[in-house]
Scaffold this motif. Structure first.
Motif, short mmCIF file in Angstrom:
data_model
loop_
_atom_site.label_atom_id
_atom_site.label_comp_id
_atom_site.label_asym_id
_atom_site.label_seq_id
_atom_site.Cartn_x
_atom_site.Cartn_y
_atom_site.Cartn_z
N ALA A 77 6.03 10.90 8.37
CA ALA A 77 5.85 11.84 8.62
C ALA A 77 6.62 13.14 7.92
CB ALA A 77 5.73 12.88 9.70
N GLU A 78 7.84 13.19 7.44
CA GLU A 78 8.58 13.66 6.33
C GLU A 78 8.67 13.33 5.27
OE1 GLU A 78 12.06 14.39 8.41
OE2 GLU A 78 11.60 15.76 9.90
N SER A 79 8.34 11.72 4.93
CA SER A 79 8.95 10.56 3.48
C SER A 79 8.10 11.78 2.40
CB SER A 79 8.83 10.05 4.10
OG SER A 79 6.75 9.52 4.07
N ALA A 80 8.38 11.49 1.66
CA ALA A 80 7.72 12.01 0.55
C ALA A 80 6.80 11.02 -0.21
CB ALA A 80 8.75 12.10 -0.86
N ALA A 81 6.94 9.22 0.16
CA ALA A 81 5.60 7.70 -0.16
C ALA A 81 6.69 7.71 1.20
CB ALA A 81 6.19 7.76 -1.33
N THR A 82 5.56 6.78 1.39
CA THR A 82 5.70 5.32 2.63
C THR A 82 5.04 4.15 1.96
OG1 THR A 82 6.42 6.87 4.52
CG2 THR A 82 5.47 4.90 4.72
N ILE A 83 5.57 2.73 2.44
CA ILE A 83 4.66 1.59 1.15
C ILE A 83 5.02 0.80 2.80
CG2 ILE A 83 4.99 -0.25 -0.32
CD1 ILE A 83 7.76 1.36 -1.89
N ALA A 84 4.36 0.56 2.98
CA ALA A 84 3.22 -0.26 3.74
C ALA A 84 2.91 -2.14 3.54
CB ALA A 84 1.33 0.16 4.75
N PRO A 134 -8.37 -4.68 5.58
CA PRO A 134 -9.30 -5.98 6.25
C PRO A 134 -9.14 -5.95 7.47
CG PRO A 134 -9.11 -6.01 3.75
CD PRO A 134 -7.84 -5.13 4.20
N GLY A 135 -10.03 -6.65 8.26
CA GLY A 135 -9.75 -6.66 9.14
C GLY A 135 -9.02 -8.15 9.59
N ASP A 136 -8.75 -8.94 8.45
CA ASP A 136 -8.00 -9.85 9.19
C ASP A 136 -6.15 -10.05 8.33
OD1 ASP A 136 -8.54 -9.93 5.90
OD2 ASP A 136 -8.61 -12.22 5.99
N GLN A 137 -6.22 -8.30 7.70
CA GLN A 137 -5.02 -7.71 7.35
C GLN A 137 -3.46 -7.38 8.39
OE1 GLN A 137 -3.90 -9.47 4.22
NE2 GLN A 137 -5.58 -10.19 4.48
N ARG A 138 -2.44 -7.25 8.09
CA ARG A 138 -1.49 -7.07 9.12
C ARG A 138 -0.61 -6.01 8.28
NH1 ARG A 138 2.94 -8.67 11.94
NH2 ARG A 138 2.89 -10.97 10.52
N CYS A 139 0.16 -4.66 9.03
CA CYS A 139 0.77 -4.37 7.98
C CYS A 139 1.90 -4.54 9.47
CB CYS A 139 0.81 -2.87 9.12
SG CYS A 139 1.64 -1.69 7.78
N ALA A 140 3.38 -4.85 8.59
CA ALA A 140 4.36 -5.79 9.03
C ALA A 140 5.35 -5.19 9.37
CB ALA A 140 4.87 -7.18 8.19
N TYR A 141 5.53 -3.49 8.30
CA TYR A 141 6.47 -2.74 8.36
C TYR A 141 6.21 -1.71 7.35
CZ TYR A 141 8.93 -7.24 8.76
OH TYR A 141 9.28 -8.63 9.62
N LEU A 142 7.42 -0.15 7.33
CA LEU A 142 6.94 0.90 6.39
C LEU A 142 8.10 1.24 6.15
CD1 LEU A 142 4.09 2.46 9.04
CD2 LEU A 142 3.38 1.68 7.08
N ILE A 143 7.67 1.17 5.31
CA ILE A 143 9.50 1.92 4.07
C ILE A 143 9.44 3.03 3.68
CG2 ILE A 143 10.67 0.91 2.31
CD1 ILE A 143 9.45 -1.68 1.70
N THR A 144 9.94 3.70 4.13
CA THR A 144 9.76 5.79 4.01
C THR A 144 10.78 5.55 3.04
OG1 THR A 144 11.89 6.21 5.90
CG2 THR A 144 8.92 5.86 6.26
N VAL A 171 0.84 -0.71 0.21
CA VAL A 171 0.04 -0.02 0.07
C VAL A 171 1.07 0.57 -0.14
CG1 VAL A 171 -2.19 0.73 0.60
CG2 VAL A 171 -1.84 -1.04 0.96
N VAL A 172 0.84 2.15 -0.85
CA VAL A 172 1.51 3.28 -1.38
C VAL A 172 0.85 4.49 -0.36
CG1 VAL A 172 3.19 4.66 -3.10
CG2 VAL A 172 2.67 2.26 -3.01
N VAL A 173 1.07 5.13 0.47
CA VAL A 173 0.84 6.40 0.73
C VAL A 173 1.23 7.77 0.21
CG1 VAL A 173 -0.63 7.34 2.96
CG2 VAL A 173 0.02 5.15 2.94
N THR A 174 0.86 8.13 -0.28
CA THR A 174 1.44 9.91 -0.95
C THR A 174 0.77 10.93 0.07
OG1 THR A 174 0.22 9.72 -2.77
CG2 THR A 174 2.56 8.91 -2.79
N ASP A 175 0.03 10.76 0.79
CA ASP A 175 -0.98 11.63 1.33
C ASP A 175 -0.82 12.17 2.50
OD1 ASP A 175 -3.59 13.37 0.69
OD2 ASP A 175 -3.86 12.82 2.85
N ARG A 176 -0.12 13.47 2.40
CA ARG A 176 0.54 14.23 3.49
C ARG A 176 -0.19 14.14 4.75
NH1 ARG A 176 5.63 14.59 4.47
NH2 ARG A 176 5.07 14.63 2.00
N THR A 177 -1.70 14.42 5.00
CA THR A 177 -2.14 14.00 6.18
C THR A 177 -2.25 12.40 6.24
OG1 THR A 177 -3.62 15.61 5.23
CG2 THR A 177 -4.38 14.81 7.32
N THR A 178 -2.15 12.35 5.93
CA THR A 178 -1.98 10.39 6.20
C THR A 178 -0.76 10.12 6.62
OG1 THR A 178 -3.54 10.08 4.33
CG2 THR A 178 -3.06 7.71 5.26
#
Length: 287
Positions: free
Chosen positions: A70-77, A132-142, A48-55
């Motif tokens: 919070a300072e990254s240009a994009a974060t991959i979950a 979904p409720g059965d999914q788990r976020c293991a790592y975040l890559i900034t 999951v790629v997140v680029t929105d600054r608020t998120t």
């Protein structure tokens, strides 16, 4: 940048500038994670790629060490599904680590800095990314452009010495001295050499498998103290058994030959508080 230069240039970056990352570069990094190897080709990941600054600001609160999100240009979950099998859980963790490493190296090849973070608040991560409720976020890559200096091959990485980490053919118990952190000195300390002989310096009555389990034997070249003065210094070759000797006499003779020079501790005659001493010679009836 070549692959070897990308491996040497990759480092964890926690401060990024305000520049953004092109969509083509993000897709190339994600394609490196998609092509990562996995056990039995299960591919237990979703990205999951997140680029929105608020998120990104809210996503940085999932763990105490996730501030760089919070300072990254994009974060991959890196997201994975549930499993009840312990073996599969271990292999999934290994596969997720491979995918994370592939994406970070691919980012370094493009000159993009990266970092990794764990996730403690799974409920907050699910709510922000709609998992979904059965999914788990293991790592975040900034991901982002480094704010301090651009990526370049690191000549002297802060890692354990090569000779201390790498073992050839078998485990070597001796360790090379740790080099001090910081700039390397002009005269580097020579690496420790393995012992010349692996055989014990004194005779040992052990089976060969036990000798292998004990490992290399200490000797005076290792700085170990010499063996204690024990029975191995008083061993004598036993003489052949005489035809007229019985079993008990032969055992006495053999012990006397083996430990002829060893000090013999003679125990006194047993004493009792409320008894008289036991005589060494019982008088005969007529004496």
């Amino acid at each position: 940048m070549e692959t070897w230069d990308a491996i040497r240039s990759r480092r964890n970056v926690r401060r990024f500038d305000s520049s953004s990352i092109d969509r083509a570069d993000l897709e190339r990094v994600l394609e490196a994670g998609r092509r990562s190897p996995s056990a039995k080709n299960r591919q237990p990941w979703d990205f999951v790629v997140v680029t929105d600054r608020t998120t990104l600001d809210e996503l940085s609160k999932v763990w105490t060490g996730a501030g760089p999100v919070a300072e990254s240009a994009a974060t991959i979950a890196v997201v994975t599904g549930p499993t009840d099998d312990d073996d599969r859980r271990l292999t999934n963790t290994f596969d997720l680590g491979q995918a994370t490493a592939h994406m970070m190296i691919a980012a370094a090849d493009l000159g993009i800095a990266s970092g990794h973070s764990s996730v403690a608040d799974q409920d907050l991560a699910r709510r922000l990314m709609g998992l979904p409720g059965d999914q788990r976020c293991a790592y975040l890559i900034t991901l982002g452009r480094p704010a301090d200096r651009p990526l370049s091959p690191i000549v002297r990485p802060d890692r354990r010495p090569f000779d201390e980490v790498v073992h050839w053919e078998r485990w070597w118990h001796a360790r090379a001295p740790r080099r001090p952190s910081g700039p390397a000195s002009a005269t580097a300390a020579p690496a420790a050499q393995p012992p010349r002989s692996m055989a014990p310096p004194w005779p040992v009555r052990c089976s060969p498998p036990l000798l292998y389990r004990l490992g290399p034997w200490p000797n005076r070249h290792h700085g170990s103290r010499p063996p204690r003065r024990g029975l191995h210094r008083h061993r004598r070759a036993p003489e052949p058994r005489s035809p007229g000797d019985d079993e008990r006499a032969h055992s006495r003779r053999r012990r006397a030959l083996l430990y002829r020079d060893a000090p013999v501790a003679r125990s006194p005659a047993p004493q009792h508080r409320d008894r008289r001493p036991i005589p060494h010679r019982i008088p005969s009836a007529g004496g």
